[in-house]
Design a protein around this motif. Structure first.
Motif, PDB file in Angstrom:
ATOM      1  N   ILE A 263      34.183  45.177  -7.585  1.00 35.31           N
ATOM      2  CA  ILE A 263      32.990  45.630  -8.558  1.00 35.31           C
ATOM      3  C   ILE A 263      33.101  47.172  -8.467  1.00 35.31           C
ATOM      4  CG2 ILE A 263      30.896  45.439  -9.495  1.00 35.31           C
ATOM      5  CD1 ILE A 263      32.705  43.090 -10.119  1.00 35.31           C
ATOM      6  N   ALA A 264      32.881  47.718  -7.461  1.00 37.18           N
ATOM      7  CA  ALA A 264      32.710  49.312  -7.147  1.00 37.18           C
ATOM      8  C   ALA A 264      33.910  49.909  -7.796  1.00 37.18           C
ATOM      9  CB  ALA A 264      32.463  49.502  -5.898  1.00 37.18           C
TER      10      ALA A 264
ATOM     11  N   VAL B 107      32.335  41.200   0.764  1.00 37.34           N
ATOM     12  CA  VAL B 107      33.316  42.531   0.762  1.00 37.34           C
ATOM     13  C   VAL B 107      34.139  42.571  -0.586  1.00 37.34           C
ATOM     14  CG1 VAL B 107      35.145  43.775   2.200  1.00 37.34           C
ATOM     15  CG2 VAL B 107      33.015  42.793   3.346  1.00 37.34           C
ATOM     16  N   TYR B 108      34.797  41.534  -0.628  1.00 38.60           N
ATOM     17  CA  TYR B 108      35.491  41.300  -1.822  1.00 38.60           C
ATOM     18  C   TYR B 108      34.628  41.653  -3.095  1.00 38.60           C
ATOM     19  CZ  TYR B 108      38.369  39.556  -5.611  1.00 38.60           C
ATOM     20  OH  TYR B 108      39.193  39.403  -7.086  1.00 38.60           O
ATOM     21  N   ALA B 109      33.644  41.298  -3.420  1.00 38.26           N
ATOM     22  CA  ALA B 109      33.066  41.368  -4.515  1.00 38.26           C
ATOM     23  C   ALA B 109      32.685  42.730  -4.720  1.00 38.26           C
ATOM     24  CB  ALA B 109      31.724  40.397  -4.587  1.00 38.26           C
TER      25      ALA B 109
ATOM     26  N   PRO C  66      40.665  45.834 -16.804  1.00 37.57           N
ATOM     27  CA  PRO C  66      41.512  44.880 -16.047  1.00 37.57           C
ATOM     28  C   PRO C  66      40.937  44.654 -14.545  1.00 37.57           C
ATOM     29  CG  PRO C  66      42.670  46.853 -16.225  1.00 37.57           C
ATOM     30  CD  PRO C  66      41.383  46.947 -16.926  1.00 37.57           C
ATOM     31  N   VAL C  67      40.877  45.758 -13.654  1.00 37.71           N
ATOM     32  CA  VAL C  67      40.401  45.488 -12.201  1.00 37.71           C
ATOM     33  C   VAL C  67      38.848  44.815 -12.408  1.00 37.71           C
ATOM     34  CG1 VAL C  67      39.216  46.873 -10.236  1.00 37.71           C
ATOM     35  CG2 VAL C  67      41.227  47.752 -11.447  1.00 37.71           C
ATOM     36  N   LEU C  68      38.181  44.791 -13.257  1.00 38.08           N
ATOM     37  CA  LEU C  68      36.698  43.898 -13.351  1.00 38.08           C
ATOM     38  C   LEU C  68      37.108  42.423 -13.649  1.00 38.08           C
ATOM     39  CD1 LEU C  68      34.187  46.221 -15.040  1.00 38.08           C
ATOM     40  CD2 LEU C  68      34.037  45.563 -12.772  1.00 38.08           C
ATOM     41  N   ALA C  69      37.922  42.319 -14.406  1.00 40.30           N
ATOM     42  CA  ALA C  69      38.630  41.129 -14.890  1.00 40.30           C
ATOM     43  C   ALA C  69      39.282  40.312 -13.672  1.00 40.30           C
ATOM     44  CB  ALA C  69      39.485  41.047 -15.885  1.00 40.30           C
ATOM     45  N   ALA C  70      39.971  41.170 -13.011  1.00 36.26           N
ATOM     46  CA  ALA C  70      40.487  40.542 -11.516  1.00 36.26           C
ATOM     47  C   ALA C  70      39.723  40.297 -10.565  1.00 36.26           C
ATOM     48  CB  ALA C  70      41.837  41.349 -11.087  1.00 36.26           C
TER      49      ALA C  70
END
Length: 455
Positions: A65-66, A59-61, A79-83
């Motif tokens: 990623i979405a 669920v987190y991934a 930055p969201v993808l990096a986080a």
């Protein structure tokens, strides 16, 4: 380098060894004791915990990623993808800890982030470029369907096994509370089959026993896949591991070269240089006494001549320690025979090489055998030794055997440990087989590389 071959690490025979206790403990066959072993229950617990953990990771991934992919049209997506990837790295550390605790699987930490720039942008770039981050994300996605499959299979097989195994203890529940003769095996509108007579109850318990005995091995097979995923996706990559090994080997090579230079400088300063200084002083005094006392001057010149011979011998020995001329001119066979002739015990030398290896590998092989023979002379207490050299495919094999007292240990920080480090720096291996009482067999492997230019 010196190694104490006389030190013995042998164990007393038949005196409370762990192996004896294990032998008594394991008189019960593995198939019968597996359902009650702590390892089986830890593996089963790993499968049970794997489902909620898999749901959390998946669920987190997928969510992060979405979200990051959807925000890529703005600056916030990066930055969201990096986080998201950083969180997957954190979950990866949690999964390594879970595998270590429940499966006994120890996976090394993957390579750390290499920040080329300071600040948030440098961190974001490092996370996005790290292969560990993307492997952790892949694990979070792949682990979920496998966790569901493992959970369903393991729980159902475990429940069926124990339920049918204990059926003779609880089958009375059906006629008393359910209103049927026993556990229904088959039923339709006209016919029903119940497990209600003693024979059928016994067969049911027997089938349950088979399921119960098979469950630990099934769970172990399921967790084997988890081991592969944790090791392959959450551990260090082969490239990173190789880089670390090469960095370590480079440090060993640099330290070894520095130690050799210090040794050469010390030998020159304390040996030949000191003798040459004495020689110059003696010749100066002899020059002053030539006219006053010719006989005394002749005696001093004779002493200086002896100093010259001694200094020349020390320089020859030093040059032989750096790289002997016989090795360059005639190869390993002649050079090792010369080393063996200086050993204090008779040494049989057998070199079976159709061609000569590269000079660097040849030099390492020479000094390896030289140090081992020196150890035999000083510490082995042997009466005979043998040296064998041959090529096995792409490896140069060395083996030194003696009939001494044994007890050599390469893991005790001795000269053998230093020799093993030197071999490891060139992808070599040192194996020591030295039981207390002997004999001692030291086998070394070196990578085979042919000389690029004609000698």
């Amino acid at each position: 380098m010196a190694t104490d071959y006389g030190q013995s690490y042998g164990l007393g025979s038949g005196s409370g060894l762990p192996g004896d206790t294990a032998a008594r403990r394991h008189r019960v066959p593995a198939g019968l004791r597996a359902p009650f072993e702590a390892r089986s229950w830890r593996e089963f617990g790993y499968v049970l915990v794997g489902l909620p953990v898999g749901i959390l990771l998946f669920v987190y991934a997928v969510t992060m990623i979405a979200l990051g992919a959807g925000l890529l049209v703005t600056f916030l997506g990066v930055p969201v993808l990096a986080a998201a990837l950083a969180g997957c790295r954190g979950f990866g550390a949690m999964e390594r800890a879970r595998a270590r605790t429940l499966l006994g699987l120890r996976v090394s930490e993957p390579e750390r982030l290499r920040l080329r720039k300071r600040g948030a942008m440098g961190w974001i770039g490092a996370v996005l470029k790290s292969g560990t981050s993307w492997r952790s994300l892949l694990y979070a996605v792949v682990q979920f369907p496998w966790a569901v499959f493992s959970f369903v299979v393991a729980v159902n097989v475990w429940a069926i096994g124990w339920a049918t195994l204990t059926y003779p203890l609880w089958f009375w529940v059906f006629p008393m509370y359910v209103g049927q003769d026993g556990l229904q095996l088959y039923g339709d509108q006209t016919h029903r089959i119940y497990l209600d007579n003693p024979f059928e109850i016994a067969v049911t318990a027997l089938v349950g026993l088979l399921f119960t005995l098979a469950t630990p091995w099934l769970v172990r097979a399921l967790t084997t896949v988890d081991r592969v995923m944790v090791h392959g996706l959450l551990g260090p990559s082969r490239l990173a591991t190789r880089v670390v090994e090469l960095e370590s080997d480079r440090g060993i090579v640099v330290d070894t070269a520095a130690a050799d230079l210090r040794r050469i400088e010390r030998d020159l300063h304390d040996g030949a240089q000191a003798r040459l200084v004495n020689l110059a002083m003696g010749l100066g005094l002899a020059k002053e006494k030539v006219r006053e006392d010719p006989r005394a001057a002749a005696v001093m010149v004779d002493e200086a001549h002896g100093e010259v011979k001694t200094a020349l011998q020390e320089l020859r020995d030093l040059a032989r320690g750096i790289h002997p001329a016989v090795l360059t001119d005639r190869g390993l066979d002649a050079a090792l025979s010369a080393v063996a002739s200086r050993c204090t015990v008779p040494v049989r030398v057998e070199v079976d090489l159709r061609e000569r290896p590269a000079s660097a590998i040849e030099g390492i092989a020479y000094f390896t055998v030289s140090e081992l023979l020196q150890n035999i002379s000083k510490h082995a207490g042997a009466s005979a030794a043998a040296v064998e050299v041959w090529r096995a495919e792409n490896r140069l094999m060395l083996q030194v055997v003696d009939n001494g007292v044994g007890g050599a240990d390469a893991s005790a920080g001795s000269g053998l440990a230093g020799l093993a480090e030197r071999l490891d720096a060139v992808d070599g291996i040192l194996v020591v087989d030295s039981p207390a009482g002997g004999p001692t067999r030291v086998t070394a492997e070196l990578p085979w590389r042919s000389e690029a230019v004609t000698r």
